[in-house]
Enzyme design. Structure first.
Site, PDB file in Angstrom:
ATOM      1  CB  THR D  63     -22.193  -6.673  10.246  1.00 29.52           C
ATOM      2  OG1 THR D  63     -21.155  -6.403  11.195  1.00 29.52           O
ATOM      3  CG2 THR D  63     -21.820  -6.087   8.895  1.00 29.52           C
ATOM      4  CD  GLU D  64     -22.669  -4.564  15.662  1.00 24.89           C
ATOM      5  OE1 GLU D  64     -23.161  -5.461  14.928  1.00 24.89           O
ATOM      6  OE2 GLU D  64     -22.321  -4.765  16.835  1.00 24.89           O
TER       7      GLU D  64
END
Lengths: 231, 226, 231, 226
Positions: D63-64
């Site tokens: 997840t960024e």
């Protein structure tokens, strides 16, 4: 001289922010948002601020409250529009706030560049899109890149988990997000933490932000906040 | 970047009656380092400065191989092959230390986060140019390490060196003849014969040790009172 | 596919290195040098290598042994000359090895750029010095910078302290040095570690190299090495 | 960058007899993700794919906002305001998770370390151009987030979207009319009516769901057999 100061109140932590300053504000939505510092900044009264943050406020708290108080001239961010960004949306539609939209990775990398003494860098993100407008393009090794410049803050306001009294920091889970990068990119870095420990109380292998990047630390007030499902 | 702090030094003499040993010079520099500063001490003579920092100075030492709050040299059982300074000498860690990788370490330097670094030098020019990585001898194996990064990175770059070579040539010169490490990067030069400010406005004698300022200016070919 | 493999020998770890490869080799002097992997690489036999490392070998072990075996065409490093770098010194003076001298911070930053997808960057280090020769210079905000390009490896050979079986890594003290940067900059990253633990055995907040940057992990043989006082 | 893997899909049908629901489509995509891959699932529909990954797939989710080995959505007491995905939804961590800051997270993406990312889209062009951040409406508040970074970063960029808008316009088009997110970055497009390869050599139908390939090609104005 440069060693971090542990201050006793959020008001002391944000003392001296001048009108027209560029302030980097940590957090990804509400996770990692430095609520106490933002509330103190509202009390402190500085106006005409440029805010650099991933979002442009959620609900009526934190960054949204600063915007609502009319203190912000311009926002640099990647994702202002969220289900609960009504404060920003209203100001934007009324033309009362300026927006510079920056892809999220460029926002992070441009602040890293500021902290790392890099003059500018060629980045592939956004090539051929409307956000490339006005940027210098260059082909390197057969790939197209845009020239991106550092984003430097006068102040960074961030939230971390623990600090030692020297200013070394650890974070908690994804609340880490922009904190470590912003800490390097501002002239004065101000941190609210859940806990302050003595030197030696943090594992030197697990320090995420070394003390050299920290100027002022204050213990945060306990707070319950609701997690938003809105990006 | 190149303007050293001009705050008065408590109890510092403006002159000494004898040429200083490198140890005495290290003590002088230690006294000039502001309390709480983040400092990188170059390999060689500058390392001695650490021994003269008062216990309560709060000075935090940086080593470019990835550590802040480095402690003194390790001895005996404290020697740990995984813990060395930039000169690859075993050292210790102090409470509040932090480790980081090489890119972060040099980002710290290049990004202007260090307050002071003290380097050795072959030559320093009156305008602050630094030559400390290469003698220019064609048969020498060149090596630069972190010298160029340190030279342009710290807020104040000091040099610590003997003022003259063994054959009596000045090392503080109108213009470096050795290959440069950095341009206009040095702010102050500490030597056995005296301390000098250097920079865009030229060289100025701050104090002298065992030699008159006039004679010193003469030997270096600089204007007096500088 | 990309998940790290735990292999049973250093020989398996370095399998496939081709002649002419660029190999990033971790370590700052002996601290963090991947001895087992280098010895396996000597047995493996790849020739005509370009080695990127901070130094160019110490004594007759590790990187120095690889050089002595005649496998290296070129070295990119910041500090070849040391009191115990006789192997490199000899080869260099005889014109049997090529040297590209790179300031230490540029070495690190150029590998970081390779790992981070940055096309090139403007760096103030080395301006006005002989190492600026041939480099593009540009003034930005009144300061002079040189354009620096990424250094990418076909392989990285590094030493870490602990790995979990997914490939997450922690390091130990200043042996961390170039390891985390090199891990990001190579097509195939090979790591020797002191210990392999199950997933969950490393604190997620203290992982330094996330598993995504790791391809092969092998447990190192116990070894005593002497610390050199030579840079 | 834009060439999706062409390995055969074990047990995959080359056609289905009905138009797929988004959940069924998520299952199709999940089956196409190689075991052990590092994957980023964009906000919205792509998030569903995680529910269809087999327990032994070894797929690691990124997840960024700074995490690898993200677990499922958090419920009840597991909700932790400090642990969310890129959509700001509370999630959990799996054993072997790692946290990192935003610059490191996007370095991972931009540096080509992710194997697959799956994004939603307004439009995809036959040559792989992507439009998924802005409808072009002048009164809209624009927002880009990490879309442009993801689009150019992952080794394989897949799009998951309904093939037609509510008013029946194709979203797979000869040329995007909405503002671009990335140029030539998409390799494969998964839709309710079929799966397509796109790229420099144009569009090709891989399989169809509840519609003949000829009719589908017709509706999209593409050459058949594509």
């Amino acid at each position: 001289m440069s060693r971090a100061e542990i201050v006793q109140s959020a008001d002391a932590a944000v003392a001296g922010v001048e009108d027209g300053s560029t302030v980097l504000v940590g957090g990804f939505g509400l996770a990692g948002m430095p609520f106490d510092l933002i509330e103190a900044l509202i009390r402190q009264g500085a106006r005409d601020l440029t805010i650099v943050s991933n979002n442009a406020g959620n609900g009526d708290v934190g960054l949204a409250a600063l915007l609502a108080a009319g203190r912000v001239r311009k926002v640099l961010c990647s994702f202002p529009r969220q289900s609960d960004s009504w404060v920003f949306d209203g100001l934007y539609r009324e033309g009362r706030i300026e927006l510079e939209l920056v892809p999220q990775g460029n926002l992070a990398e441009r602040m890293r560049a500021a902290g790392a003494g890099i003059g500018a860098f060629y980045c592939p993100t956004g090539v051929g899109t409307p956000l490339a407008e006005g940027k210098e393009e260059r082909e390197i090794g057969g790939r197209r890149y845009l020239l991106e410049y550092p984003i430097k803050g006068d102040y960074a306001l961030i939230a971390a988990h623990r600090a030692d009294t020297l200013g070394n920091l650890t974070y908690r889970k994804t609340a880490r997000n922009f904190g470590p990068v912003m800490a390097t990119a501002a002239t004065t870095t101000v941190v609210q933490v859940d806990e302050v420990v003595e030197p030696g109380g943090l594992d030197p292998e697990a320090v995420v932000t070394p003390s050299i990047h920290v100027d002022r630390v204050v213990r945060a007030q306990a707070r319950r906040y609701t997690v938003q499902g809105a990006r | 970047m190149t303007s050293p702090s001009d705050r008065p030094r408590a109890g510092a003499p403006t002159a000494a009656d004898h040429r200083l040993s490198m140890d005495e010079l290290a003590a002088v520099i230690a006294r000039d380092i502001p309390s709480g500063a983040f400092v990188n001490l170059g390999i060689g003579q500058p390392t001695k400065i650490a021994d003269h920092l008062p216990a309560d100075s709060g000075v935090v030492l940086h080593t470019e191989n990835g550590m802040l709050n480095m402690g003194p040299r390790a001895e005996g059982d404290d020697v740990d092959p995984d813990l060395t300074n930039a000169g690859k000498v075993p050292v210790t860690e102090l409470p509040g230390a932090a480790y980081f990788h090489q890119a972060d370490s040099f980002a710290m330097m290049r990004g202007g986060h260090l307050d002071v670094c003290v380097l050795g030098a072959y030559q320093v020019a009156f305008d602050g140019d630094l030559a400390n990585w290469h003698t220019g001898r064609p048969d020498a194996v060149p090596a630069v390490g972190g010298a160029m990064d340190l030279a342009i990175g710290a807020k104040d770059v000091y040099v610590m060196m003997p003022l003259f070579t063994r054959s009596g040539e000045p090392k503080l010169v109108p213009r470096c003849t050795y290959p440069l490490t950095g341009v206009g990067c040095v702010g102050r030069v500490y030597t056995d014969h005296g301390v000098f400010d250097v920079g865009p406005e030229g060289v100025r004698i701050r104090e002298t040790y065992g030699i008159g300022a006039g004679e010193l200016a003469d030997r270096l070919g600089i204007a007096f009172p500088g």
